[in-house]
Design a protein around this motif. Sequence first.
Motif, PDB file in Angstrom:
ATOM      1  N   VAL A 225      12.044 -21.919  22.347  1.00  0.00           N
ATOM      2  CA  VAL A 225      12.561 -23.539  22.274  1.00  0.00           C
ATOM      3  C   VAL A 225      12.302 -24.537  23.429  1.00  0.00           C
ATOM      4  O   VAL A 225      12.341 -25.691  23.310  1.00  0.00           O
ATOM      5  CB  VAL A 225      14.164 -23.380  21.948  1.00  0.00           C
ATOM      6  N   TRP A 231      13.052 -29.005  19.874  1.00  0.00           N
ATOM      7  CA  TRP A 231      13.519 -27.964  18.895  1.00  0.00           C
ATOM      8  C   TRP A 231      15.076 -27.682  18.930  1.00  0.00           C
ATOM      9  O   TRP A 231      15.744 -27.282  18.008  1.00  0.00           O
ATOM     10  CB  TRP A 231      13.017 -26.405  19.598  1.00  0.00           C
ATOM     11  N   LYS A 232      15.738 -27.627  20.266  1.00  0.00           N
ATOM     12  CA  LYS A 232      17.221 -27.292  20.513  1.00  0.00           C
ATOM     13  C   LYS A 232      18.014 -28.142  19.462  1.00  0.00           C
ATOM     14  O   LYS A 232      18.792 -27.514  18.752  1.00  0.00           O
ATOM     15  CB  LYS A 232      17.541 -27.279  21.872  1.00  0.00           C
ATOM     16  N   GLU A 236      20.116 -26.786  16.319  1.00  0.00           N
ATOM     17  CA  GLU A 236      21.477 -27.217  16.247  1.00  0.00           C
ATOM     18  C   GLU A 236      22.127 -27.845  14.727  1.00  0.00           C
ATOM     19  O   GLU A 236      23.026 -27.473  14.449  1.00  0.00           O
ATOM     20  CB  GLU A 236      22.014 -27.904  17.594  1.00  0.00           C
ATOM     21  N   THR A 246      19.006 -18.577  21.488  1.00  0.00           N
ATOM     22  CA  THR A 246      17.606 -19.145  22.054  1.00  0.00           C
ATOM     23  C   THR A 246      16.956 -18.697  23.234  1.00  0.00           C
ATOM     24  O   THR A 246      18.142 -18.461  24.122  1.00  0.00           O
ATOM     25  CB  THR A 246      17.627 -20.502  21.983  1.00  0.00           C
ATOM     26  N   GLU A 248      13.873 -20.052  25.926  1.00  0.00           N
ATOM     27  CA  GLU A 248      12.985 -21.057  26.415  1.00  0.00           C
ATOM     28  C   GLU A 248      11.826 -20.798  26.252  1.00  0.00           C
ATOM     29  O   GLU A 248      10.584 -21.467  25.914  1.00  0.00           O
ATOM     30  CB  GLU A 248      13.620 -21.471  27.926  1.00  0.00           C
TER      31      GLU A 248
END
Length: 332
Positions: A225, A231-232, A236, A246, A248
């Motif tokens: 992510v 992405w995050k 979410e 997740t 990184e």
Amino acid sequence: MRIKYLFTLLTMLLAVSSYTQSTISATENEMLAIDVAYLSSDYLEGRLTGTEGETKAADYIAARMEALGLKPSGQKGTYFHDFDFTYRPNPHSAEGAEEKRGRNVVGLLDNGAGQTIVIGAHYDHLGMGGAGSLHTGEPDIHNGADDNASGVAAILNIAYKVQHEKGMDKFNYVFIGFSGEELGLYGSKNWTSDPTYPLEEVTCMLNFDMVGRLNEEKTLVVNGVGTSPLWKGVIEDIAGDFTIKTTESGVGASDHTSFYLKDIPAIHFFTGQHQDYHKPADDAHLVNYEGIEDIANLVIEMIKELPNEDKITFTKTTDAKDSRERARFKVT
């Protein structure tokens, strides 16, 4: 003749000879089960890269792509992207090196959009065991139902969904079944180095590797992510009743790594390891098919949230300095 072999033959007839998504009465969930059952059957002898079993798997995936209406996007107007490589059990030594040939399978859904998403999963596995196997007994077929027939079934299901859900035509889609992953990401590394579709048109890559064991808590790991600031937040927003975990790094022991190293945002969906990992016991009857479809539906909702006006922003993760060396590591 064993019952399992008879079931394999039935599966072949259903899935290859007579299947088209628009005419067969099988539900999406039933097709997931058929895909996994065939790809993880003894008939394919573990799908080791460069073997007849892997070639049969590639033919099956190409037939499924054709039935789904995907256009060939491999070499010379075919679904196949063949590549040669030297496999070294020890990447730092030439001892035991073997010349091998792998075969990626590539299908395109061209919606005339400005941006393209690559959706991939490796289809090779460990054959009778050997390097990478955690089996301690006599050599035996490693069927690899979760690893990674489940991922292939997921991307084929997504290939169906993106043609039947509203709003999905804002992207083009390249679907790839990768060879050579278990030996060291050779299929994805060769495809990104010699692509059969322009990498400059790719906005992101979604990788599915071991998505067949979703648990009751619906725990889903999303690796990579950190490869885009987008992405995050998107994950979410669409998580729903999933428990999302997740990481990184853009570097990991799966094919998203090869795209990250080409500065393409890339994430990897994963339901976690288990006691059958890299053992002959990783069989089709242990796969959570409803879980695979739930993950596919989640990804469809995620794609709906992705911007298509410009490419998704790429960011290097904290391992950028040593990422190229780490990408050579074999899958464990």
